[in-house]
Structures are given as structure tokens and as C-alpha cells.
Design an enzyme around this catalytic site. Sequence first.
Site, PDB file in Angstrom:
ATOM      1  N   LYS A 131      44.535  48.265  27.647  1.00  0.00           N
ATOM      2  CA  LYS A 131      43.321  47.613  28.175  1.00  0.00           C
ATOM      3  C   LYS A 131      42.317  47.064  26.991  1.00  0.00           C
ATOM      4  O   LYS A 131      42.401  47.638  25.974  1.00  0.00           O
ATOM      5  CB  LYS A 131      42.493  48.400  29.035  1.00  0.00           C
ATOM      6  N   ASP A 171      40.821  40.249  33.346  1.00  0.00           N
ATOM      7  CA  ASP A 171      40.145  41.309  34.112  1.00  0.00           C
ATOM      8  C   ASP A 171      39.087  40.556  34.362  1.00  0.00           C
ATOM      9  O   ASP A 171      38.583  39.336  34.478  1.00  0.00           O
ATOM     10  CB  ASP A 171      40.284  42.612  33.286  1.00  0.00           C
TER      11      ASP A 171
HETATM   12  P1  NDP Z   1      36.032  38.704  38.510  1.00  0.00           P
HETATM   13  O1  NDP Z   1      35.569  38.470  36.996  1.00  0.00           O
HETATM   14  O2  NDP Z   1      36.962  37.343  38.665  1.00  0.00           O
HETATM   15  O3  NDP Z   1      35.459  38.878  39.676  1.00  0.00           O
HETATM   16  C1  NDP Z   1      34.631  40.185  39.501  1.00  0.00           C
HETATM   17  C2  NDP Z   1      33.572  40.181  40.672  1.00  0.00           C
HETATM   18  O4  NDP Z   1      33.248  41.518  40.902  1.00  0.00           O
HETATM   19  C3  NDP Z   1      32.718  39.016  40.654  1.00  0.00           C
HETATM   20  O5  NDP Z   1      32.226  38.759  42.029  1.00  0.00           O
HETATM   21  C4  NDP Z   1      31.367  39.960  40.078  1.00  0.00           C
HETATM   22  O6  NDP Z   1      30.109  39.294  40.388  1.00  0.00           O
HETATM   23  C5  NDP Z   1      31.602  41.319  40.822  1.00  0.00           C
HETATM   24  N1  NDP Z   1      31.195  42.295  39.702  1.00  0.00           N
HETATM   25  C6  NDP Z   1      31.618  42.378  38.516  1.00  0.00           C
HETATM   26  N2  NDP Z   1      30.868  43.629  38.108  1.00  0.00           N
HETATM   27  C7  NDP Z   1      30.231  44.161  38.909  1.00  0.00           C
HETATM   28  C8  NDP Z   1      29.256  45.024  38.806  1.00  0.00           C
HETATM   29  N3  NDP Z   1      28.942  46.012  37.974  1.00  0.00           N
HETATM   30  N4  NDP Z   1      28.598  45.001  40.230  1.00  0.00           N
HETATM   31  C9  NDP Z   1      28.492  44.236  41.107  1.00  0.00           C
HETATM   32  N5  NDP Z   1      29.557  43.479  41.235  1.00  0.00           N
HETATM   33  C10 NDP Z   1      30.235  43.164  40.232  1.00  0.00           C
HETATM   34  O7  NDP Z   1      37.198  39.715  38.115  1.00  0.00           O
HETATM   35  P2  NDP Z   1      38.456  40.156  39.098  1.00  0.00           P
HETATM   36  O8  NDP Z   1      38.328  39.850  40.393  1.00  0.00           O
HETATM   37  O9  NDP Z   1      39.674  40.050  38.226  1.00  0.00           O
HETATM   38  O10 NDP Z   1      38.486  41.808  38.850  1.00  0.00           O
HETATM   39  C11 NDP Z   1      37.637  42.642  39.983  1.00  0.00           C
HETATM   40  C12 NDP Z   1      38.347  43.986  39.966  1.00  0.00           C
HETATM   41  O11 NDP Z   1      39.704  44.078  40.170  1.00  0.00           O
HETATM   42  C13 NDP Z   1      37.996  44.732  38.884  1.00  0.00           C
HETATM   43  O12 NDP Z   1      37.747  46.309  39.094  1.00  0.00           O
HETATM   44  C14 NDP Z   1      39.454  44.614  37.871  1.00  0.00           C
HETATM   45  O13 NDP Z   1      39.637  45.621  36.884  1.00  0.00           O
HETATM   46  C15 NDP Z   1      40.260  44.861  39.265  1.00  0.00           C
HETATM   47  N6  NDP Z   1      41.608  44.326  38.773  1.00  0.00           N
HETATM   48  C16 NDP Z   1      41.842  42.933  38.535  1.00  0.00           C
HETATM   49  C17 NDP Z   1      43.026  42.401  38.360  1.00  0.00           C
HETATM   50  C18 NDP Z   1      43.363  40.961  37.988  1.00  0.00           C
HETATM   51  O14 NDP Z   1      44.611  40.568  37.944  1.00  0.00           O
HETATM   52  N7  NDP Z   1      42.300  40.035  37.863  1.00  0.00           N
HETATM   53  C19 NDP Z   1      44.190  43.427  38.311  1.00  0.00           C
HETATM   54  C20 NDP Z   1      43.954  44.499  38.873  1.00  0.00           C
HETATM   55  C21 NDP Z   1      42.707  45.132  39.001  1.00  0.00           C
HETATM   56  P3  NDP Z   1      29.466  38.728  39.298  1.00  0.00           P
HETATM   57  O15 NDP Z   1      30.037  37.226  39.173  1.00  0.00           O
HETATM   58  O16 NDP Z   1      28.138  38.512  39.941  1.00  0.00           O
HETATM   59  O17 NDP Z   1      29.536  39.286  37.944  1.00  0.00           O
END
Ligand code: NDP
Length: 451
Positions: A131, A171
Amino acid sequence: MTNNAYESVIKEFMAKVIARNPGEVEFHQAVEEVVTTIIPYVEENPKYKVAKILERIGEPERVILFRIPWKDDKGEIQINKGYRIEMNSAIGPYKGGLRFHPTVNLGVLKFLAYEQVFKNSLTTLPMGGGKGGSDFDPKGKSDNEVMAFCQSFMTELFRHIGPNTDVPAGDIGVGGREIGFLFGQYKRLKNEFTGVLTGKGREWGGSLIRPEATGYGQVYFAEEMLKTRGDSMKGKTCCVSGSGNVAQYATEKATELGGKVVTLSDSAGFIYDPDGIDSEKLAYIMELKNVKRGRIKEYAEKYGCEYYEGKRPWGIKCDVALPSATQNEIDEEDAKTLIANGCFLVSEGANMPSTPEAVEVYQNAKIMYGPGKAANAGGVSVSGLEMSQNSLRLSWTREEVDARLQQIMKDIHATCVKYGPKDGDYIDYVTGANIGGFVKIADAMMAQGYV
Ligand code: NDP
């Protein structure tokens, strides 16, 4: 050994982990969750104990820390921190995403890399775990600034990665735009067009279904859990958190399978749309979040529904919770509220979104609970399929990739059921996922000696 004896071994083990990795609280949390379920198994299988497999798995094979200088639009020099944790390569090249978010630090990335090792093992594909990322915040930055940052990031990272060594992906904060800039710089520096990153655009080596894979897989996993009780997603009200990549496609698939998604959120608050987020509304969200890079609040203004500033969606009544934002976003109180409101299934799209206290609440209430390392493994699985297609220099159809993804999620579910303790129709997926992931890595590490 009695339960009490296990408890003291676990306590002693964790005391050493905490002393060796001071201040890395998320890492301690992830290790504790795993070792609590695996230590009893290791005690019964002493060959793993003698080889100190659990101790070795908790120590990264390599950690790369670097400086990322770049110039913003005003011509001012900015400096961010860059990281890559190469955690474990027993079963394949390091594989795992890059996170760009101001909360990124060594402990957060070590927790994510540790989880990734078990997750990748569960996928049945030959991928080790890693990671990386940076404390860079893409929010509010111009495309030009994001490109300048990505180019500087890759100018250091390129010497440590490669299609047979370490293959990063996206991510939080790293989507198609960032992968494009990173790939472009890698290609320029190495003079090679190789599958060194996954999540690439379709025209330049990306796999169909990769953007959808984590969210789709999360819902396929929920569907598999429901099947064990003769049920399905049809007619289920779902609360989704986040509004990024994972949340968007979890919403799409849950809706396609007959569910109704009533919430989405971002770091500022959540929206509640009791009519459900249909395909037209989801298209608006995708444009809002992926192109205009706006806030979820704007959805409430457009569709005239409620917006809750500074709140998380877990107080809304639902059958199914699909946390898809970030770590520790469901605490004990949230978990109790969800269950009191009738929620009987949690399938995690985010990594470690439930605190240990929340997990205990789910387990005591015996609701269906799919932990992230199993339920969100669809993303890395299709990344693995992207690597295969790149090596073969061909691309599979959407239907072919989706069918493979569905089969992998079924297989991961079956592994969890195989290794998870059962009580009537209740299955402990946490233990199932941890032991299922552990055995393959442990055997590979034993076969390779103490390297
Ligand atoms: P994105 O950046 O596309 O979206 C993240 C979302 O979560 C946004 O809506 C963001 O809001 C919100 N967010 C981020 N940090 C916080 C926080 N501290 N408090 C509240 N809301 C928050 O990321 P992903 O959708 O790719 O990832 C989301 C989750 O899924 C993560 O935990 C990631 O590790 C996990 N994941 C992702 C994978 C992938 O293929 N993308 C694979 C496996 C797991 P804002 O825009 O306001 O920051």
C-alpha cells in the site's frame, strides 16, 4: 489451551507489536483484529508458531519513504511526504492501492498494507500485499497541480515498482485521473509500456469493470451472505456512506439487484433520499463527484431531500449497511443504532470502517457481517485480472470480467464459510476471512524459508 490462555498469548503478542510500532494506532487495531482470530489456530498448528509466521507477517518486507516537491499554480514550492509499504511478496508481486489524503501517515498505510496481504490471498490470485500514498490533498487542487504532484511522486516511486515487483492501484483520492498522470510519468522514465499500475483507462491497458469492481464485489458478497438464509438484495433498504468510487458502484449494483439506496455521504455530511437513488440520480452524483468535484450537499439542493451537515448516515433506518468511505466510520453507538433500527447485514466496501467495539456489537447481535478484507476484495481481484490481461496483451469483454468477479466473490465467501466458526445459521466471517487468507501465505512463507 483455554480461552483465558489464548487471551494472555494475544495480549503478550500485542504488547510487542505496540512497543515495536509506537503510535501507529490503526496498524495496532488491524493486527489485533487478525491475531485475535488466528492465534488459537496457530496454537493448534505449531509449525506456524515455530516459524514465527505471525510475527513475520506483521513486519513489512520493505518501507520506502520519500520527499515529493512540486510547484502549485502560484509558482510556490510545496512539499509532501510519499510512502510505499511493500508488506509481503510470498505469493506474488506486492499489490495494493495508493491513497492521497491529508490523514495519510505510516500507521494508516501499514494497516492498509497488512489488511491487503490477507485480502489478496483470499482472492485466489497470485498477488502479494502493499500500500502507499501521500498526505497530499487533491481536494481544491487544479488538474495542473494534481499532474505536477503525480509526476513528482512517480519520479521517485518508479525505481521501486514494476510489473513483476510491485503494482500499485487507486484508493481514496486516487482515481482514473491520477492513475493516468502516474502511468504517463512512469512510461516516460522507464521507456516501457507495461502493466505497472492498475485502474488504467480502457484505451491504454485498463480492464473493463475495474472502476466498478469494489462496489459491485461488495454487493455480490452481501448477496452471497443473504443466500445462506434464502434471501436476496431485492426489496432491501440500504444505507451507503461515501460518494466516491466504491460508494457509487455499490449504489449502482444494489439498485440493479432490487435494493433501494437511501443515503450517500462525504466528509462534510450525508444526504437522505427516502425515494432511493435511481440510475438518473446516480448519473448526477457521478458527474458531481468525478467531473465537477463538488460536494454531496448539492444533491440535496437539486433533488429537494434532507442534508445532515457533519453527520454520518447510520441513524437512518435500513436493512443493509454498506460503509464505503473510510476507516473507523462506524463506532459502537452507530452499530447499536443500526441494529436497533433493524439493520441485519453489514458488507464493508471501505477498509476497516467499523471500530472493534462496533464489530463486537454486530457479533453479539449475530447479524451478517462481511469484513472489508473479504467484502471489498473485488477491486484488487479485477486489478489482478487487469495484470493478467496486460501480460497476455489482450482484453476480455465486460461480461467475461464481471463473470470472473462474481465467481471470485463466491469463492471468497466459500473460503470464509469453510474457515469461519458457525452457530446455527450464524457464520463468523471475520475468523473465516483471517484464517482463510493466512493459511496460503503462511504455507508459501514456510516453503520459501525465513527470507
Ligand atoms: P474515493 O476517494 O473515491 O471516495 C472516498 C469517499 O469517502 C469520498 O466520498 C470521501 O469524501 C469520503 N471520505 C474520505 N475520507 C473521509 C473521512 N475521513 N471522513 C468521512 N468521509 C471520508 O475513495 P474510494 O471510493 O476508492 O475508497 C473508499 C474506501 O474503500 C476506502 O476505505 C478505500 O480504502 C476502500 N477501498 C477502495 C478500493 C478501490 O478499488 N477504490 C478497493 C478496496 C477498498 P470527501 O470527498 O469529502 O473526502
